[in-house]
Write an enzyme that holds these catalytic residues in place. Structure first.
Site, short mmCIF file in Angstrom:
data_model
loop_
_atom_site.label_atom_id
_atom_site.label_comp_id
_atom_site.label_asym_id
_atom_site.label_seq_id
_atom_site.Cartn_x
_atom_site.Cartn_y
_atom_site.Cartn_z
N CYS A 74 56.58 63.01 25.30
CA CYS A 74 57.76 62.67 25.14
C CYS A 74 58.48 62.26 25.88
CB CYS A 74 58.69 64.88 25.08
SG CYS A 74 60.01 64.42 24.45
N CYS A 83 60.38 71.81 27.46
CA CYS A 83 59.05 71.87 28.06
C CYS A 83 59.09 71.55 29.58
CB CYS A 83 58.15 71.16 27.33
SG CYS A 83 58.02 70.38 25.06
N TYR A 350 60.14 98.90 20.45
CA TYR A 350 60.60 97.57 20.20
C TYR A 350 59.93 96.75 19.62
CZ TYR A 350 60.55 99.71 25.57
OH TYR A 350 61.13 100.38 27.08
N CYS A 446 55.83 90.12 27.30
CA CYS A 446 56.02 88.24 27.49
C CYS A 446 56.34 87.67 29.43
CB CYS A 446 57.41 87.80 26.79
SG CYS A 446 58.12 88.93 26.99
N1 SAH Z 1 57.73 93.82 18.35
C1 SAH Z 1 58.85 92.46 17.60
C2 SAH Z 1 59.89 92.41 18.62
C3 SAH Z 1 59.28 92.05 20.23
S1 SAH Z 1 61.11 92.09 21.27
C4 SAH Z 1 57.90 91.64 17.24
O1 SAH Z 1 57.24 91.26 16.95
O2 SAH Z 1 58.46 90.88 16.86
C5 SAH Z 1 61.59 93.23 22.27
C6 SAH Z 1 62.23 94.07 21.48
O3 SAH Z 1 62.33 95.27 22.13
C7 SAH Z 1 63.40 93.58 20.53
O4 SAH Z 1 63.55 93.52 19.43
C8 SAH Z 1 64.97 94.31 21.28
O5 SAH Z 1 65.73 94.21 20.66
C9 SAH Z 1 63.88 95.71 21.64
N2 SAH Z 1 64.93 96.67 22.61
C10 SAH Z 1 65.58 95.57 24.03
N3 SAH Z 1 65.67 96.92 24.98
C11 SAH Z 1 65.06 98.00 24.07
C12 SAH Z 1 64.97 99.87 23.91
N4 SAH Z 1 65.40 99.96 25.31
N5 SAH Z 1 64.61 100.61 22.86
C13 SAH Z 1 64.33 99.66 22.15
N6 SAH Z 1 64.21 98.53 21.94
C14 SAH Z 1 64.61 97.60 22.34
#
Ligand code: SAH
Length: 492
Positions: A74, A83, A350, A446
């Site tokens: 790029c 990036c 989550y 992540c």
């Molecule tokens: N598993 C999903 C999203 C993962 S991202 C996927 O794969 O698409 C992490 C997620 O955790 C986000 O949606 C965020 O809103 C949520 N989150 C953050 N803190 C949290 C908590 N204390 N309890 C429950 N969810 C939470």
């Protein structure tokens, strides 16, 4: 600090890499961090920041390059904040990510004998993003649309971004042409004046459906009907998309050609087209891209995409994984590690919009998804209904509060999936899991540092880390995602 001076050039050996992808070397024992330098290289760097414990160097010349060094594909690479590993060959990036995970597990988690598999990369690590958010700005009288520079809000023009979907770039160019022709004023962050702020696009890789959202500082876009017509005419085939990608792959030293979409997710897809066009109203002085109000000007409220055979609805505000090809790889690994037999109760903590919950539902007795964002929970319920899935239940709340409540009501999970944000899990939640004693925990992360911390804690609570699989969701950046399988070790 004898011998080291700011603004002077030094020659040094790069002996390691930080988790952000900077090269690290030493001058008279002091660590020097250098963007763009690779492990094993000898470089010349200018010291631009000097502290007691470390220094920052600017790369001046690579005196002895690493075999993993390639020319960035790029032209905006040095300035763009998107990036930061384009100077590293793709195979070397994957090796870097595997090592990063191993180092974190060992250093932070004290986990020495864990099996960490090689990072699963993309066959064609180009044009993998299904969501773009281009800032619009006027610089020296010209309208530019592109990306923010690293650590700033200066907008950099970008002709073709190699990681965005090519449909997104196409939309960006049509919108730019349109606003130039019509003289539509561009938003200025400093004065708060002007109309168009951002061009946001979402692309369904498996359906070809495209959503365009123009974020404006006002209520109306002049001649919007004409813009919609031009965008509709532009949608269609994707022959033009492959060519630019091939060029990029060659210059990056990677052999394969074609886009992520053509190669895998979009096999057999003929056409791409605008299915939904929105104005989003954002009149606040804020870094948040989308305002709360959306006005649908054309087409449907949502577009659809598919992951692992399940359909998901996407609206302007909804969360959806940005690399759908690798998301499928990641979730398939999570499903494999969950090793369900069809009867188990599973917690998907989550859960976001319920993607993993739906993935697991076919092989589970019952899945409980827990998530703190209300809109995500309503999307999750809608997605379950859309796919005719009845054995999932979504609970709104913080995992660390909702799980003890479910437990009190007598709900027990045999398998728990965790997918927390970067900061990882609350200790109280992990302690609760230790009390509930599921057979297995599948931890999707992540951030290898907080993963290592949480795994250490879980090992102390009677779980054993069985294996870790890193997956590359963000080629050309230093991010790495991991799926880890833990088994309950002790049987008191
Ligand atoms: N598993 C999903 C999203 C993962 S991202 C996927 O794969 O698409 C992490 C997620 O955790 C986000 O949606 C965020 O809103 C949520 N989150 C953050 N803190 C949290 C908590 N204390 N309890 C429950 N969810 C939470």
């Amino acid at each position: 600090m004898p011998g080291i001076e700011k603004n002077k050039n030094y020659t040094l050996e790069i002996t390691g890499m930080t988790h952000e992808g900077q090269g690290v070397g030493r001058i008279e024992g002091l660590a020097v961090f250098i963007d763009g330098a690779l492990e094993g290289e000898q470089v010349e760097a200018r010291i631009i920041k000097l502290n007691k414990t470390y220094a920052v160097g600017k790369l001046i010349a690579v005196l002895r390059p690493s075999p993993g060094r390639v020319e960035p594909f790029c032209s905006a690479y040095r300035r763009c904040g998107g990036c930061n590993l384009q100077h590293m060959d793709y195979t070397a990036q994957l090796a870097f990510k595997t090592k990063l995970v191993r180092d974190n597990l060992e250093r932070i988690g004290g986990l020495k004998d864990v099996i960490v598999h090689e990072t699963i990369g993309m066959k064609q690590p180009m044009n993998y993003r299904n969501k773009a958010q281009y800032p619009v700005a006027e610089v020296n009288g010209s309208v530019i649309t592109g990306f923010y520079a690293a650590r700033s809000h200066d907008v950099i023009d970008s002709e073709d971004c190699g990681i965005q979907d090519t449909e997104s770039d196409k939309v960006r160019k049509i919108v730019r042409q349109f606003i130039v022709e019509k003289g539509i004023p561009v938003y200025n962050e400093a004065t708060g004046k002007g109309l168009l702020r951002h061009i946001v696009t979402r692309v369904g890789f498996n359906t070809g459906e495209v959503m365009v959202v123009l974020v404006i500082n006002g209520n109306k876009l002049p001649a919007s009907d004409e813009l919609v017509r031009r965008l509709l005419e532009s949608g269609k085939t994707m022959e033009d998309t492959v060519t630019s990608t091939e060029a990029a792959m060659e210059s990056s030293g990677t052999a394969a050609a074609g886009t992520a979409r053509v190669g895998k997710a979009g096999e057999g897809l003929e056409a791409y087209g605008i299915k939904s066009f929105y104005l989003n109203i954002n009149t606040e002085s804020t870094n948040v891209i989308l305002g709360r109000k959306n006005i649908l000007l054309y087409g449907s409220k949502t577009i659809t995409d598919m992951i692992g055979g399940y359909r998901f609805l996407i609206s302007p505000h909804s969360f959806f994984q940005v690399n759908p090809v690798q998301t499928e790889v990641l979730y398939s690994k999570a499903l494999e590690y969950a090793a369900l037999t069809g009867t188990e109760t599973v917690f998907d903590l989550y859960c976001g919009i319920g993607t993993i919950s739906l993935f697991l539902s076919a092989k589970a007795g019952k899945v409980y998804g827990v998530e703190v964002v209300e809109e995500a929970i309503s999307d999750a319920r809608m997605n379950a209904e859309l796919n005719g899935i009845t054995n999932v239940e979504f609970v709104l709340g913080e995992a660390e509060k909702a799980v003890p409540e479910l437990y009190r009501k007598g709900v027990r999970a045999e398998i728990v999936v965790l997918d927390p944000p970067r900061k990882g899990c609350e200790e109280s939640l992990l302690l609760m899991l230790a009390e509930m004693r599921p057979k297995r925990i599948v931890y999707v992360s992540c951030n290898p540092a907080t993963l290592a911390r949480d795994l250490k804690y879980l090992e102390a609570q009677g779980f054993k880390v069985a294996e870790v699989q890193p997956v590359d969701m963000f080629p050309w950046t230093a991010h790495v995602e991991c799926v880890t399988m833990l088994q309950r070790a002790s049987n008191p």
